[in-house]
Design a protein around this motif. Structure first.
Motif, PDB file in Angstrom:
ATOM      1  N   THR A 116       0.832  -1.207   0.000  1.00 19.92           N
ATOM      2  CA  THR A 116       0.000   0.000   0.000  1.00 19.92           C
ATOM      3  C   THR A 116       0.867   1.258   0.000  1.00 19.92           C
ATOM      4  OG1 THR A 116      -1.568  -1.267   1.336  1.00 19.92           O
ATOM      5  CG2 THR A 116      -1.956   1.103   1.143  1.00 19.92           C
ATOM      6  N   PHE A 119       2.272   2.401  -3.361  1.00 21.02           N
ATOM      7  CA  PHE A 119       1.376   3.221  -4.181  1.00 21.02           C
ATOM      8  C   PHE A 119       1.175   4.598  -3.568  1.00 21.02           C
ATOM      9  CE2 PHE A 119       0.415  -0.985  -5.862  1.00 21.02           C
ATOM     10  CZ  PHE A 119       0.578  -0.711  -7.211  1.00 21.02           C
ATOM     11  N   GLN A 120       1.153   4.651  -2.252  1.00 21.00           N
ATOM     12  CA  GLN A 120       0.957   5.938  -1.592  1.00 21.00           C
ATOM     13  C   GLN A 120       2.092   6.912  -1.945  1.00 21.00           C
ATOM     14  OE1 GLN A 120       2.336   7.367   1.713  1.00 21.00           O
ATOM     15  NE2 GLN A 120       1.118   9.107   1.040  1.00 21.00           N
ATOM     16  N   LEU A 123       1.839   8.019  -5.619  1.00 17.34           N
ATOM     17  CA  LEU A 123       0.723   8.950  -5.841  1.00 17.34           C
ATOM     18  C   LEU A 123       1.031  10.322  -5.244  1.00 17.34           C
ATOM     19  CD1 LEU A 123      -2.143   6.394  -5.233  1.00 17.34           C
ATOM     20  CD2 LEU A 123      -1.846   7.731  -7.329  1.00 17.34           C
ATOM     21  N   SER A 124       1.657  10.352  -4.062  1.00 20.81           N
ATOM     22  CA  SER A 124       2.093  11.626  -3.481  1.00 20.81           C
ATOM     23  C   SER A 124       3.027  12.341  -4.439  1.00 20.81           C
ATOM     24  CB  SER A 124       2.889  11.395  -2.184  1.00 20.81           C
ATOM     25  OG  SER A 124       2.049  11.049  -1.135  1.00 20.81           O
ATOM     26  N   LEU A 127       1.246  13.740  -7.427  1.00 19.42           N
ATOM     27  CA  LEU A 127       0.506  14.960  -7.078  1.00 19.42           C
ATOM     28  C   LEU A 127       1.448  16.161  -6.996  1.00 19.42           C
ATOM     29  CD1 LEU A 127      -2.066  13.857  -4.338  1.00 19.42           C
ATOM     30  CD2 LEU A 127      -2.585  14.780  -6.609  1.00 19.42           C
ATOM     31  N   ILE A 135       2.319   9.077 -13.355  1.00 22.93           N
ATOM     32  CA  ILE A 135       1.135   8.207 -13.282  1.00 22.93           C
ATOM     33  C   ILE A 135       1.361   6.961 -14.125  1.00 22.93           C
ATOM     34  CG2 ILE A 135      -1.367   8.079 -13.654  1.00 22.93           C
ATOM     35  CD1 ILE A 135      -0.481  10.236 -11.747  1.00 22.93           C
ATOM     36  N   HIS A 139       1.387   3.121 -12.946  1.00 22.71           N
ATOM     37  CA  HIS A 139       0.492   2.163 -13.601  1.00 22.71           C
ATOM     38  C   HIS A 139       1.256   0.935 -14.105  1.00 22.71           C
ATOM     39  CE1 HIS A 139      -2.009   0.720 -17.066  1.00 22.71           C
ATOM     40  NE2 HIS A 139      -2.875   0.691 -16.078  1.00 22.71           N
ATOM     41  N   SER A 142       1.833  -1.232 -11.177  1.00 20.38           N
ATOM     42  CA  SER A 142       0.614  -1.923 -10.716  1.00 20.38           C
ATOM     43  C   SER A 142       0.301  -3.121 -11.600  1.00 20.38           C
ATOM     44  CB  SER A 142      -0.573  -0.953 -10.665  1.00 20.38           C
ATOM     45  OG  SER A 142      -1.029  -0.631 -11.971  1.00 20.38           O
ATOM     46  N   GLU A 143       0.520  -2.980 -12.900  1.00 17.95           N
ATOM     47  CA  GLU A 143       0.256  -4.113 -13.802  1.00 17.95           C
ATOM     48  C   GLU A 143       1.277  -5.230 -13.597  1.00 17.95           C
ATOM     49  OE1 GLU A 143      -0.290  -2.683 -17.891  1.00 17.95           O
ATOM     50  OE2 GLU A 143      -2.420  -3.031 -17.434  1.00 17.95           O
TER      51      GLU A 143
ATOM     52  N   PHE B 119      -5.432  -0.372  -7.115  1.00 19.90           N
ATOM     53  CA  PHE B 119      -4.611   0.752  -7.576  1.00 19.90           C
ATOM     54  C   PHE B 119      -4.462   0.742  -9.093  1.00 19.90           C
ATOM     55  CE2 PHE B 119      -3.485   0.702  -3.079  1.00 19.90           C
ATOM     56  CZ  PHE B 119      -3.713   2.044  -2.806  1.00 19.90           C
ATOM     57  N   GLN B 120      -4.403  -0.450  -9.656  1.00 20.52           N
ATOM     58  CA  GLN B 120      -4.252  -0.542 -11.112  1.00 20.52           C
ATOM     59  C   GLN B 120      -5.444   0.101 -11.825  1.00 20.52           C
ATOM     60  OE1 GLN B 120      -5.575  -3.123 -13.667  1.00 20.52           O
ATOM     61  NE2 GLN B 120      -4.491  -1.747 -15.047  1.00 20.52           N
ATOM     62  N   LEU B 123      -5.380   3.915 -11.407  1.00 19.90           N
ATOM     63  CA  LEU B 123      -4.327   4.547 -12.215  1.00 19.90           C
ATOM     64  C   LEU B 123      -4.686   4.524 -13.697  1.00 19.90           C
ATOM     65  CD1 LEU B 123      -1.309   3.127 -10.210  1.00 19.90           C
ATOM     66  CD2 LEU B 123      -1.742   5.567 -10.586  1.00 19.90           C
ATOM     67  N   ALA B 126      -7.144   7.252 -14.136  1.00 21.51           N
ATOM     68  CA  ALA B 126      -6.503   8.572 -14.082  1.00 21.51           C
ATOM     69  C   ALA B 126      -5.773   8.877 -15.387  1.00 21.51           C
ATOM     70  CB  ALA B 126      -5.533   8.626 -12.901  1.00 21.51           C
ATOM     71  N   LEU B 132      -6.215  16.227 -11.950  1.00 23.56           N
ATOM     72  CA  LEU B 132      -5.643  15.848 -10.663  1.00 23.56           C
ATOM     73  C   LEU B 132      -6.642  15.201  -9.707  1.00 23.56           C
ATOM     74  CD1 LEU B 132      -3.004  18.522  -9.594  1.00 23.56           C
ATOM     75  CD2 LEU B 132      -2.670  16.160 -10.348  1.00 23.56           C
ATOM     76  N   ILE B 135      -6.207  11.419  -9.333  1.00 23.43           N
ATOM     77  CA  ILE B 135      -4.966  11.082  -8.612  1.00 23.43           C
ATOM     78  C   ILE B 135      -5.163  11.353  -7.119  1.00 23.43           C
ATOM     79  CG2 ILE B 135      -2.488  11.502  -8.427  1.00 23.43           C
ATOM     80  CD1 ILE B 135      -3.391  10.599 -11.143  1.00 23.43           C
ATOM     81  N   ARG B 136      -5.787  12.474  -6.844  1.00 21.43           N
ATOM     82  CA  ARG B 136      -5.999  12.849  -5.445  1.00 21.43           C
ATOM     83  C   ARG B 136      -6.886  11.812  -4.744  1.00 21.43           C
ATOM     84  NH1 ARG B 136      -8.807  18.322  -3.293  1.00 21.43           N
ATOM     85  NH2 ARG B 136      -8.501  17.803  -1.093  1.00 21.43           N
ATOM     86  N   ALA B 138      -7.232   8.629  -5.530  1.00 17.52           N
ATOM     87  CA  ALA B 138      -6.449   7.399  -5.337  1.00 17.52           C
ATOM     88  C   ALA B 138      -5.491   7.569  -4.158  1.00 17.52           C
ATOM     89  CB  ALA B 138      -5.672   7.055  -6.615  1.00 17.52           C
ATOM     90  N   HIS B 139      -4.936   8.754  -4.046  1.00 15.84           N
ATOM     91  CA  HIS B 139      -4.007   9.032  -2.946  1.00 15.84           C
ATOM     92  C   HIS B 139      -4.720   8.964  -1.593  1.00 15.84           C
ATOM     93  CE1 HIS B 139      -1.561  11.782  -0.340  1.00 15.84           C
ATOM     94  NE2 HIS B 139      -0.653  10.906  -0.727  1.00 15.84           N
ATOM     95  N   SER B 142      -5.082   5.403  -0.721  1.00 14.71           N
ATOM     96  CA  SER B 142      -3.816   4.774  -0.316  1.00 14.71           C
ATOM     97  C   SER B 142      -3.476   5.136   1.126  1.00 14.71           C
ATOM     98  CB  SER B 142      -2.679   5.176  -1.264  1.00 14.71           C
ATOM     99  OG  SER B 142      -2.295   6.526  -1.074  1.00 14.71           O
ATOM    100  N   GLU B 143      -3.742   6.367   1.510  1.00  8.24           N
ATOM    101  CA  GLU B 143      -3.450   6.772   2.891  1.00  8.24           C
ATOM    102  C   GLU B 143      -4.398   6.092   3.877  1.00  8.24           C
ATOM    103  OE1 GLU B 143      -3.137  11.111   3.167  1.00  8.24           O
ATOM    104  OE2 GLU B 143      -0.978  10.694   3.219  1.00  8.24           O
ATOM    105  N   SER B 145      -5.928   3.293   3.632  1.00  9.48           N
ATOM    106  CA  SER B 145      -5.838   1.833   3.742  1.00  9.48           C
ATOM    107  C   SER B 145      -4.479   1.356   4.210  1.00  9.48           C
ATOM    108  CB  SER B 145      -6.195   1.191   2.390  1.00  9.48           C
ATOM    109  OG  SER B 145      -5.407   1.722   1.360  1.00  9.48           O
TER     110      SER B 145
END
Lengths: 291, 291
Positions: A116, A119-120, A123-124, A127, A135, A139, A142-143, B119-120, B123, B126, B132, B135-136, B138-139, B142-143, B145
């Protein structure tokens, strides 16, 4: 003076030491378990490959979040693979496995949290920086790490234990289980560095070839090394009745195949205008490695 | 005619049925295990909340990837929570738990794959849509979880078993373990729908309050229901010597606290200009639920 491969590995070790470094709080046991495996050392081949491919196509900024993320995902997969319900390994890189130290429940959660967190942080980063490259890189990861990649390979591997499989199935397992993440490393580096589509394709293919070499040599070392040399139990494939390259080829034949794949990988590097000398060195070193 | 809450739940059930629906291939056992738990039904409270908050702030497009993603993450957490090394539960929503059907190794991997797939798909979405907000969102997930959210709450919960804890610690556990994902659902909906910062904050706070109500009622039902009513084993908190609201308050006091929190949640909805009648209905229903 030009940086050596060891210097890159050391840089990655230091980077991982900075990850998951929160003040001690109620979750400190979880952090400790995550950091234990993330900082177990090793060659850091995936982030090193990503950084080298990034530089080879001309990347000039920093991609630390992505370097950390791929190593976190690799690390979580090792923690879960070692669990009693999976490979049931006690030793990893010469140290007790995560669940031997922290218990099974914490090891499961530490793996979940590393996945987790990977990805966090990506993504941060995305952003903060904006733009689509980051991105796209997340991605790709993730795949490569999901059901169509690493996890898919793992499940197929488990389903093939104690069974006779053909070479195509073995190739499929290894391409997914090990190859996907290594090819993701090189492809992500190329994408993040702003490489063109030809460069991205060449570096991804380079990653696939050396990923296969890595796995073939892994199979060989499991069969012929000692636990001391390897830093983990040997003959585990035989013990678990796993299919490996040695189910199909002799050690000499396997090395010959690995050599041919290494040559293909080296040939692909000619398509990259930047400095690929260390990527070539990695390809040449993988086939010679003893642990 | 206005859509009912049941219609929203049914819409989410159909949506989850479309997820992880790949042609049968070598990984079909993994897909089957993922789909088994993802399609176990339930009220789909998280995606319903996200969709309602999205609509309440004026969202007009579709956010299916995010609806699926949050339910995938919720589902993976249930699969891993039920494992023998964790809560060791055999029954979930009236059906055998994932590891009882597919074995422990596949259940671990199915959880890992659901988390990765979440996440896949976000993303991918996105990349398709740009901008944005996605992305936001998804972020945020992520935080919520990760180690600072759901997983952190889980580890703290485990560390508190068989121990006397204070009410602040119990609140902290529940805020993270259950509350984080519910508040993420409402916040993501508000962000994806283009809500202003006040609307986003109000809907996030609404999510936190009803998340706490959800947990308080969960504790009560575990103590007073039958397995038949609840669709899962009862008295598991007592069996596992877990701290719950009932360690600090009587059932009547717990219901009074839940009622006060529900009122706060309803009050927050007044700040949203759009239709919040179903969000209000959810808050009022949660406290009355029997399973």
């Amino acid at each position: 003076m030009k940086k050596t491969l060891n210097a890159y590995s050391e840089q990655m070790n230091q980077l991982m030491g900075k990850a998951i470094c929160l003040p001690h709080g109620p979750f400190s046991e979880l952090h400790e378990a995550m950091r234990y495996s993330l900082n177990a050392g090793g060659k850091r081949i995936r982030p090193v490959l990503m950084q080298l491919c990034y530089e080879a196509v001309g990347g000039k900024e920093e991609i630390e979040s992505f370097l950390m993320a791929i190593e976190m995902i690799h690390t979580y997969s090792l923690i879960h693979d070692d669990l009693p319900a999976m490979d049931d390994d006690d030793l990893r890189r010469g140290k007790p496995t995560n669940h031997m130290v922290f218990g099974e429940a914490t090891a499961i959660l530490a793996g979940d949290a590393l996945l987790t967190e990977a990805f966090q942080i990506m993504l941060s980063d995305a952003l903060r920086h904006g733009g689509l490259e980051r991105i796209r890189a997340a991605h790709i990861l993730s795949e490569a790490s999901g059901m169509g990649g690493m996890i898919g390979g793992q499940i197929l591997d488990m389903a093939s234990e104690n069974k006779t499989i053909d070479l195509a199935t073995l190739d499929c397992i290894q391409l997914h289980k090990t190859g996907a993440l290594i090819a993701a490393a090189t492809k992500m580096g190329a994408v993040l560095g702003g490489g063109g589509s030809k460069e991205i394709a060449a570096l991804e293919a380079y990653g696939k070839y050396i990923g296969k070499v890595f796995q073939i040599v892994d199979d060989i070392l499991d069969a012929i090394s000692t636990a001391e040399e390897l830093g983990k139990p040997v003959h585990s494939d035989e013990k678990n009745e796993k299919n490996t390259y040695l189910s199909f080829y002799s050690i000499e034949e396997s090395y010959a195949i690995a050599k041919a794949l290494t040559d293909k990988a080296l040939k692909l590097l000619e398509q990259i205008p930047g400095d690929t000398s260390l990527l070539a060195e990695i390809a040449e070193t993988l086939i010679k490695r003893k642990n």
